[in-house]
Design a protein around this motif. Structure first.
Motif, mmCIF file in Angstrom:
data_model
loop_
_atom_site.group_PDB
_atom_site.id
_atom_site.type_symbol
_atom_site.label_atom_id
_atom_site.label_comp_id
_atom_site.label_asym_id
_atom_site.label_seq_id
_atom_site.Cartn_x
_atom_site.Cartn_y
_atom_site.Cartn_z
ATOM 1 N N ASN A 184 0.819 -1.203 0.000
ATOM 2 C CA ASN A 184 0.000 0.000 0.000
ATOM 3 C C ASN A 184 0.856 1.259 0.000
ATOM 4 O O ASN A 184 0.577 2.220 -0.702
ATOM 5 C CB ASN A 184 -0.947 0.012 1.201
ATOM 6 C CG ASN A 184 -2.145 -0.884 0.977
ATOM 7 O OD1 ASN A 184 -2.588 -1.030 -0.168
ATOM 8 N ND2 ASN A 184 -2.655 -1.492 2.016
ATOM 9 N N GLN A 228 -5.330 -6.838 -6.757
ATOM 10 C CA GLN A 228 -5.838 -7.047 -8.108
ATOM 11 C C GLN A 228 -4.723 -7.542 -9.031
ATOM 12 O O GLN A 228 -3.541 -7.341 -8.754
ATOM 13 C CB GLN A 228 -6.502 -5.753 -8.581
ATOM 14 C CG GLN A 228 -5.892 -5.006 -9.724
ATOM 15 C CD GLN A 228 -6.612 -3.663 -9.916
ATOM 16 O OE1 GLN A 228 -6.743 -2.872 -8.971
ATOM 17 N NE2 GLN A 228 -7.074 -3.407 -11.107
ATOM 18 N N ARG A 245 -2.086 3.570 -9.858
ATOM 19 C CA ARG A 245 -3.539 3.576 -9.756
ATOM 20 C C ARG A 245 -4.095 2.159 -9.874
ATOM 21 O O ARG A 245 -4.081 1.566 -10.943
ATOM 22 C CB ARG A 245 -4.156 4.482 -10.807
ATOM 23 C CG ARG A 245 -4.611 5.812 -10.229
ATOM 24 C CD ARG A 245 -4.813 6.848 -11.296
ATOM 25 N NE ARG A 245 -3.541 7.169 -11.928
ATOM 26 C CZ ARG A 245 -2.684 8.054 -11.428
ATOM 27 N NH1 ARG A 245 -2.965 8.707 -10.322
ATOM 28 N NH2 ARG A 245 -1.537 8.277 -12.028
ATOM 29 N N ALA A 246 -4.556 1.649 -8.725
ATOM 30 C CA ALA A 246 -5.148 0.319 -8.687
ATOM 31 C C ALA A 246 -6.281 0.356 -7.685
ATOM 32 O O ALA A 246 -6.235 1.107 -6.722
ATOM 33 C CB ALA A 246 -4.101 -0.713 -8.272
ATOM 34 N N HIS A 247 -7.319 -0.421 -7.946
ATOM 35 C CA HIS A 247 -8.431 -0.450 -6.991
ATOM 36 C C HIS A 247 -7.973 -1.077 -5.688
ATOM 37 O O HIS A 247 -8.354 -0.662 -4.609
ATOM 38 C CB HIS A 247 -9.598 -1.254 -7.563
ATOM 39 C CG HIS A 247 -10.197 -0.603 -8.752
ATOM 40 N ND1 HIS A 247 -10.736 0.651 -8.696
ATOM 41 C CD2 HIS A 247 -10.307 -1.005 -10.029
ATOM 42 C CE1 HIS A 247 -11.169 0.997 -9.904
ATOM 43 N NE2 HIS A 247 -10.911 0.006 -10.733
ATOM 44 N N SER A 248 -7.143 -2.081 -5.820
ATOM 45 C CA SER A 248 -6.673 -2.781 -4.635
ATOM 46 C C SER A 248 -5.344 -3.414 -4.989
ATOM 47 O O SER A 248 -5.097 -3.750 -6.142
ATOM 48 C CB SER A 248 -7.697 -3.846 -4.242
ATOM 49 O OG SER A 248 -7.033 -4.984 -3.760
ATOM 50 N N VAL A 249 -4.477 -3.558 -3.977
ATOM 51 C CA VAL A 249 -3.175 -4.154 -4.277
ATOM 52 C C VAL A 249 -3.301 -5.638 -4.593
ATOM 53 O O VAL A 249 -2.364 -6.235 -5.090
ATOM 54 C CB VAL A 249 -2.168 -3.969 -3.135
ATOM 55 C CG1 VAL A 249 -1.721 -2.533 -3.042
ATOM 56 C CG2 VAL A 249 -2.731 -4.475 -1.829
ATOM 57 N N THR A 277 2.226 1.704 -3.539
ATOM 58 C CA THR A 277 1.276 2.226 -4.524
ATOM 59 C C THR A 277 1.064 3.715 -4.330
ATOM 60 O O THR A 277 0.914 4.457 -5.289
ATOM 61 C CB THR A 277 -0.098 1.522 -4.443
ATOM 62 O OG1 THR A 277 -0.509 1.512 -3.094
ATOM 63 C CG2 THR A 277 -0.044 0.133 -5.010
ATOM 64 N N ARG A 278 1.075 4.152 -3.074
ATOM 65 C CA ARG A 278 0.925 5.592 -2.835
ATOM 66 C C ARG A 278 2.171 6.342 -3.285
ATOM 67 O O ARG A 278 2.099 7.331 -3.997
ATOM 68 C CB ARG A 278 0.662 5.855 -1.348
ATOM 69 C CG ARG A 278 -0.810 6.040 -1.047
ATOM 70 C CD ARG A 278 -1.008 6.485 0.383
ATOM 71 N NE ARG A 278 -0.610 5.438 1.315
ATOM 72 C CZ ARG A 278 -1.461 4.532 1.786
ATOM 73 N NH1 ARG A 278 -2.719 4.562 1.451
ATOM 74 N NH2 ARG A 278 -1.051 3.605 2.616
#
Lengths: 353, 501
Positions: free
Chosen positions: B368, B383, B377-381, B371-372
């Motif tokens: 997380n 995915q 840009r992902a709905h959830s890690v 990704t930040r």
């Protein structure tokens, strides 16, 4: 970014956090496992309807016993397939495990307490041999293990001089101390009101151990990575060679263990045992959802595949419709499971596009 | 003659892949008897155009005419021949059999070489290899076999797609001679290459493609190397120059230093220094040795010489670097989620504890954070990696390498096939990274990328390194492009002169 829930691009904690598989893969796995469980239940139901009288808890227990050696080998094969390789030699290793133990213990008089770890050790050496040829000499694993299959069977024939062994009736001149015999048969002794062999406990214990190894440790994580993209793993300096060799070593050791456990339960060993397990074990792993191209496979899947096969085998033996039915079933189930998988994947892809 | 009906005429070709527009209404005429050069930056639509003419791909919209008639290359494949850098032939068959495959005739036996085919092979000088397995022939012979195979089936359209990037100079001269012979015989010849010198020397016209359209056609006096170089980079809006501290000498020693660095084939006697906070570009075409040079810094090629990174030497130095290949296929794991892809290069103790057990909570937290930090840009890690856009996949690939905290990041064409927005973000990430006293060395084939991202550049030609170019000295990308193409030309001329002595 102020709070996690206000914006959608920020990955938020989902209600069912799953890291080991992607959302989609979890769904796929669920579908696969759901299908497998459904098949297992349906087959059981069918047996019950056809022959309600002979359907009881003892039959269920005998299914579990019958699946255990296939299941134990399928655990090892899952590791090898996940890392993107193939092992054809585990069936012969099963035989060598039992036969080398018999020769060391019954013929050479080495105490069982030493012979047993030695036999497992032979399994480790065979795995090392397979893995080393595959990684250092870059011979395709299919070819290496096809060769090992014959080598191991040859060694079994050689050391046993093609004879059969039973520790209860040792050949003239050999003596088996009762304590050692009790220890050996105790490995798979039955217990409980509905007698259940301890071999089932070994199977479940090993499944838990390998399941933990594959799905909960760095080792398993990297096996999945290497199988999924070997070139990337190499470029990222992951220990590709070591991990591949380890997968082969564990696979062969588990095969030796399975051979020894069955020997303990059946009490006899022949030079050619295990060879016919090669394809059922592959079937179990593939029905369980592992991909031969690597990077995909689960312990629970392989176990379920083994369960389905044992159930078919036992059930059909009870119904006795003839030996052909079991083979036909095995063929349909293996192809059908993978075909269904591909069909579902295609449907999903088309929907995504 | 008959009013432009001759040859291949493309009108309004459109092609999209998902959200990416590859061709946006491309018009082009290709006349028989000429060599038409095609130039364009990566992602401009060049390879899509080649694939459409080769029949490997169908346009979404637009029309193709051949001598005035509607034309579908996929159905009419015999008419088109593609000469790749790597021949698309059958290595297990002999050269003669390769010429025959697909035209065996009505025989049920093993096909025999006809006299017409023998003549074609003789014309291309490969008759003496007729019975040699193709795999045993040199690349140049294999390419000739590929051309001969096409001539034997009377193909009319010849696409040369980066044909000489792996050939020696003599071999590529001969290849181009064959190419001109084909054109002189009235066939339609296209030459697609990154090497501006080859376009200048061998093409009668050069079409420059940008953003899925033909933006300029250069011929006559307008056709010069500098002219092409400028056309390749003009008209870019929203240039993403994010240099804040470009080229500022902070004093202090260098983070990376390489001396007498040589490779068996690709490069020799390289000396290179890079300071903390710097982004250095190695510019070169395919086959120049630039790619191998970059990989060698990560220990992925066996080399002789001295390498020092952050005070460490040799292997230990190379361990302080992380390499990101150009194709995402070589760094991402399609069976893994975004999180797993981000963390795959980590080990104990970052993501695993006692008994190698994975720290699942820690992994989720790290993923997380990544990704930040890397603006993924992902709905959830959790995915799947393939559900991300190309730009976001590229960010994951870079983040994956940066996660193991290297001091030197080695990138190959970091923004190839990436949308403009992601591109800007990637450059910003690199800037942040070098800002923390690290160094980036990247291999580029596009001048625009050098201009936008790098502080310094070296041109790599034939395995040698040019003197440095300080990017900040060039007021706009055109002047940088001209300078780089000039340096490439000089290095080549020097090399040629040296060889002749």
């Amino acid at each position: 970014m102020t709070s996690a829930d206000s914006r959608d691009p920020a990955p938020v904690e989902t209600s069912r956090p799953s890291l080991s598989s992607t959302g989609q893969a979890t769904f796929d796995l669920g579908l696969r496992m759901g299908g497998l469980v459904l098949a297992i239940v349906l087959v059981a139901l069918l047996m019950f309807l056809l022959k309600p009288k002979s359907f009881n808890i003892d039959v269920g227990i005998s299914v579990l016993r019958a699946m255990s050696s296939v299941a134990i080998m399928s655990l090892g094969l899952t590791l090898v397939i996940v890392v993107g390789e193939i092992d054809l030699s585990f069936g012969a290793m099963y035989g060598l495990g039992a036969n080398s133990l018999a020769v060391m213990w019954i013929l050479l008089g080495i105490p069982i307490y030493a012979a047993l770890p030695l036999a497992i050790g032979i399994g480790a050496l065979v795995g090392l041999f397979n893995g080393a040829l595959v990684t250092w000499l870059r011979i395709p694993s299919f070819i290496v293990t096809l060769g090992t299959y014959n080598l191991l069977y040859g060694v079994s024939l050689w050391i046993t001089k093609t004879s059969t062994f039973n520790p209860v009736y040792p050949p003239p001149g050999s003596e088996i101390p009762t304590a050692q015999l009790d220890f050996f048969t105790g490995l798979t002794a039955s217990f409980g009101a509905h007698p259940i062999s301890f071999e089932v406990v070994w199977m479940l214990g090993l499944a838990l151990a390998i399941g933990f190894l594959l799905h909960r440790t760095l080792f398993g994580f990297r096996l999945m990575a290497i199988g999924g993209n070997p070139v990337a793993a190499q470029l990222a300096r992951l220990p590709v060679t070591r991990y591949k060799i380890l997968a082969f070593v564990i696979c062969s050791m588990l095969a030796a263990a399975a051979g020894i456990l069955d020997f303990s339960f059946i009490q006899t060993t022949q030079p050619n045992i295990g060879l016919s397990f090669t394809f059922p074990v592959f079937a179990a792993v593939i029905i369980g959802g592992a991909s031969l191209s690597g990077g995909k496979g689960t312990v629970i899947g392989a176990m379920s595949g083994a369960l389905l096969l044992a159930e078919l085998q036992q059930g059909l033996a009870l119904l006795s419709p003839g030996p052909h039915v079991q083979q036909l079933f095995l063929g349909f189930v293996t192809i059908g499971a993978v075909a269904l998988d591909l069909a579902l994947t295609n449907i999903r892809k088309r929907r995504a596009a | 003659m008959n009013g432009g009906l001759e040859g291949v005429r493309l009108r309004g070709l459109h092609k999209r892949y998902g959200a990416t527009v590859a061709l946006a209404g491309l018009d082009l005429d290709i006349r028989p008897g000429e060599v038409l050069g095609i130039a364009g930056p990566n992602g401009a639509g060049k390879s899509t155009l080649v694939r459409i003419i080769a029949g490997e791909e169908r346009p979404d919209d637009g029309e193709l005419l051949f001598n005035g008639h509607p034309w579908r290359p996929a159905a009419d494949w015999r008419r088109v021949a593609v000469v790749h850098q790597e021949p698309q032939l059958f290595p297990n068959l002999t050269v003669a059999e390769n010429i025959l495959v697909g035209r065996e005739g009505a025989t049920n036996g093993w096909p025999k070489l006809g006299s017409a085919d023998a003549k074609v092979m003789k014309a291309f000088g490969i008759d003496r290899f007729a019975d040699t397995p193709l795999a045993d022939c040199t690349l140049a012979t294999q390419q000739r076999a590929e051309i001969a195979r096409a001539v034997a089936r009377d193909a009319q359209v010849f696409l040369f797609d980066e044909p000489n990037s792996a050939l020696t100079d003599e071999e590529s001269d001969e290849l181009f001679r064959e190419m001109h012979k084909l054109a002189a015989g009235g066939r339609i010849v296209l030459l697609v290459t990154h090497r501006l010198g080859d376009l200048f020397e061998h093409a009668s016209r050069v079409a420059v493609i940008r953003d899925g359209q033909v933006r300029a056609i250069l011929e006559g006096d307008a056709l010069t190397e500098d002219g092409i170089a400028e056309q390749l980079v003009v008209g870019r809006d929203g240039e993403t120059n994010v240099k804040t501290c470009a080229g500022i000498d902070r004093g202090g020693g260098s983070l990376v230093s390489v001396n007498d660095w040589s490779h068996a084939a690709a490069f020799h006697d390289i000396a290179l220094d890079a300071k903390p906070g710097e982004i250095v570009a190695l510019v070169g075409v395919e086959g120049s040795g630039a790619r191998e040079l970059l990989r060698s810094f990560a220990g992925l090629e066996s080399c002789s010489g001295a390498i020092k990174i952050a005070g460490e030497k040799g292997d230990r130095a190379q361990r302080l670097s992380a390499y990101v290949p150009a194709t995402r296929m070589l760094s991402l794991y399609s069976n893994f989620s975004v999180a797993e892809n981000l963390l795959v290069r980590l080990g104990s103790p970052e993501i695993a504890g006692v008994g190698m057990a994975l720290k699942k909570k820690r992994m989720r937290q790290l993923a997380n954070e990544a990704t930040r930090r890397f603006l993924i840009r992902a709905h959830s890690v959790s995915q799947g990696i393939r559900s991300l856009s190309g730009g976001n996949q590229q960010k994951v690939a870079i983040a994956q390498a940066l996660n193991c905290a290297p001091r030197l990041l080695l990138l190959e064409e970091p923004t190839r096939g990436v949308d403009i927005h992601s591109k800007r973000e990637i450059y910003r990430l690199l800037r942040d990274y070098v800002g923390a006293d690290n160094t980036v060395i990247m291999f580029c084939t596009e001048v625009l990328e050098v201009y936008e991202a790098a502080d310094r550049a070296h041109v790599v030609v034939d395995g040698g390194l040019s003197r440095q170019i300080v990017v900040g000295d060039y007021p706009h990308v055109e002047s940088l492009a001209t300078e780089i193409s000039r340096m490439e030309r000089h290095a080549r001329d020097d090399g040629g002169a040296r060889r002749q002595l």
